[in-house]
Design an enzyme around this catalytic site. Structure first.
Site: not given
Ligand code: XMP
Length: 524
Positions: A58, A237-238, A85-86, A234, A183, A181, A380
């Protein structure tokens, strides 16, 4: 509260990469939720029942009065906690250690941004299984403050030149705290750390797409009851995955509205209609409004004006057709997880690209509808996996993104029906070439733009004076940055020949070798 799967809680302190933590965990088939620290109360913790907790990074400083904290009760849940981290600093501060601001050197630490190398210290640590095979690990640091004194019970397990407390742990309580980090991609072995953590916490890896689908269907049924839902389709895909999922949950209580603005690719509108109406039997209103859209766009050449016209008409038209569905109380949207996180981020977060056209933004309020967003928790590629789970064809799921304003932004300058016709044909040949050469899945997006310029050519014995077009193909992970795709000259030559031979109206083909930035992916 009963849960079908083990849950991990990520407490968000506003890091820009918190969503990547969720991402890494989902890759490990672990169900997790991100909640801003303000929402995490004692009661929340008890109800959530996490099997492990992660504190995100953060932007704030724990040395500042009033800076974010998790509730103290988190430390008595008896589950593993990882502070990043934070999150590391807040853990140290609360458990009796000390944190200093970046410029004050205590314990030898300083502010640090970017790549660093961590080497092992002390004894082995279970969450570091598989680490340090090559002696050291590359990690990504991004911190101003640093831990100056460890909290009682903590030991050091890894250090970097600027972070003597890069990896720390209180193994008796299963509290782990790292300065970097794990990630992000710049910590290449970070996933292993998460893998070890969830193993240690006893996760069984039960969060599969099949489980997600069943859960999502149940939730939709509960939310909607016997009411009607409208979904804007539309062809992307979503929205398609959202529509098929909702249809599986509530059947014909769902009606889809497909606004056809006349700016779709070759045969695309027909394909959407036949797939949803004929194949899936989903009630579908095909609003063929191409005359309206192309009429309003006539003579317009400014990119922003074109976009605004399309956006406004889209909302009007959608609303008109949706109003025909009597008694509809819900509007379904294919909002994805990154959109959700960006919009709730308390720190302001990274800037949001609001695709208001695509996501029919503003409509629910305007129409007094409640939202159904069954993809809110997914990224996605997870949406694609869900699409597969729902039986959507692979050719459809793997399709390149296509912008809401459609071919309008691939036709710089004025749009005419003639130019659109030429563009559709050229685009179809180009995509066919890419598929034939087996390159489609390597490319994020590929398309043709028809240029507002005619050039002289010679075909047979005659002079031609036709349009020039540009081929575009880029690689990207998220569309935010992109590199042009390095086609072979052979491929480019063959494609140019095919387009000029097969598409009347084009006599010159160029290849766009601009990356983003400084270019954008689309031409307008
Ligand atoms: P740019 O051209 O900004 O595009 O580099 C980045 C990605 O976004 C897509 N794009 C849009 N998608 N509505 C959308 O739904 C839009 O108005 C829009 N403009 C660009 C583009 O195709 C690429 O994937």
């Amino acid at each position: 509260m009963t849960h079908h799967h083990d849950r991990l809680l990520i407490i968000d302190f506003g890091s820009q990469v918190t969503q990547l933590i969720a991402r890494r965990l989902r890759e490990l088939n672990v169900y997790c939720e991100i909640h801003p620290y303000q929402n995490v109360t004692d009661a929340f913790l008890a109800a959530f029942g996490p099997k492990a907790v992660i504190f995100s990074g953060g932007p704030d400083s724990v040395t500042r009065e009033g800076s974010p904290r998790p509730p103290e009760s988190v430390y008595s849940l008896g589950v593993p906690i990882l502070g990043i981290c934070y999150g590391q600093q807040v853990m140290m501060q609360q458990l009796g250690g000390e944190v200093h601001g970046g410029k004050i050197s205590g314990g030898g630490g300083t502010a640090e941004f970017g790549r660093a190398f961590v080497t092992p210290a002390g004894s082995d640590l279970s969450i570091l299984n598989g680490w340090f095979a090559g002696g050291r690990e590359q990690v990504w640091m991004s911190h101003g403050d640093h831990v100056a004194k460890l909290a009682p019970g903590f030991e050091v397990f890894g250090t970097s030149p600027n972070a003597p407390y890069a990896i720390t742990a209180d193994t008796s309580r299963n509290f782990y705290a790292v300065q970097f980090h794990p990630e992000v991609h710049h910590t290449p072995n970070g996933k292993t750390l998460y893998e070890n953590l969830v193993k240690l916490a006893g996760f069984t890896g039960d969060w599969t797409m099949g489980a997600y689908k069943d859960d999502a269907i149940e939730k939709i049924r509960q939310q909607v009851g016997d009411k009607k839902v409208i979904c804007g389709l539309s062809g992307g895909v979503d929205s398609s995955v959202a529509a098929v999922l909702i249809h599986e949950a509530i059947g014909d209580q769902l009606t889809c509205v497909f606004v056809d603005h006349g700016l779709m690719r070759l045969n695309e509108a027909e394909e959407v209609v036949s797939m949803f109406r004929d194949n899936y039997n989903i009630p579908l209103i095909h609003a063929d409004e191409s005359d309206l859209f192309l009429g309003e766009l006539d003579g317009q050449s400014d990119p922003e004006t074109k976009r605004k016209i399309i956006g406004k008409l889209f909302i009007d038209v959608f609303q008109k057709h949706a109003n025909e569905i009597e008694g509809a109380e819900f509007l379904a949207q294919g909002t994805l997880y990154p959109d959700v996180i960006e919009s709730v981020s308390f720190s302001g977060g990274p800037s949001v690209t609001i695709k208001s056209h695509h996501n029919v933004g503003g409509l629910p309020e305007k129409m007094g509808l409640k939202l159904v967003e069954p993809l809110r928790e997914l990224f996605k590629d997870e949406v694609r996996a869900l699409g597969r789970e729902l039986g959507l064809p692979e050719s459809f799921i793997g399709r390149h993104p296509f912008p809401g304003p459609g071919l309008a932004i691939r036709c710089p300058g004025e749009i005419t029906r003639d130019k659109l016709e030429i563009l559709r044909k050229a685009d179809a040949v180009y995509i066919d070439q890419i598929r034939k050469h087996g390159l489609y899945d390597e490319i994020w997006q590929a398309f043709v733009a028809i240029l507002p310029v005619r050039t002289v050519g010679v075909m047979g014995d005659g002079r031609t004076y036709d349009y020039a077009c540009a081929l575009r193909a880029v690689t990207s992970v998220d569309g935010m940055t992109a590199d042009y795709y390095p086609f072979s000259h052979e491929f480019l030559g063959e494609t140019a020949t095919r387009i000029i031979n097969e598409v009347e109206g084009i006599n010159r083909v160029t290849y766009d070798i601009t990356s983003k930035p400084p270019g954008t992916i689309e031409w307008e």
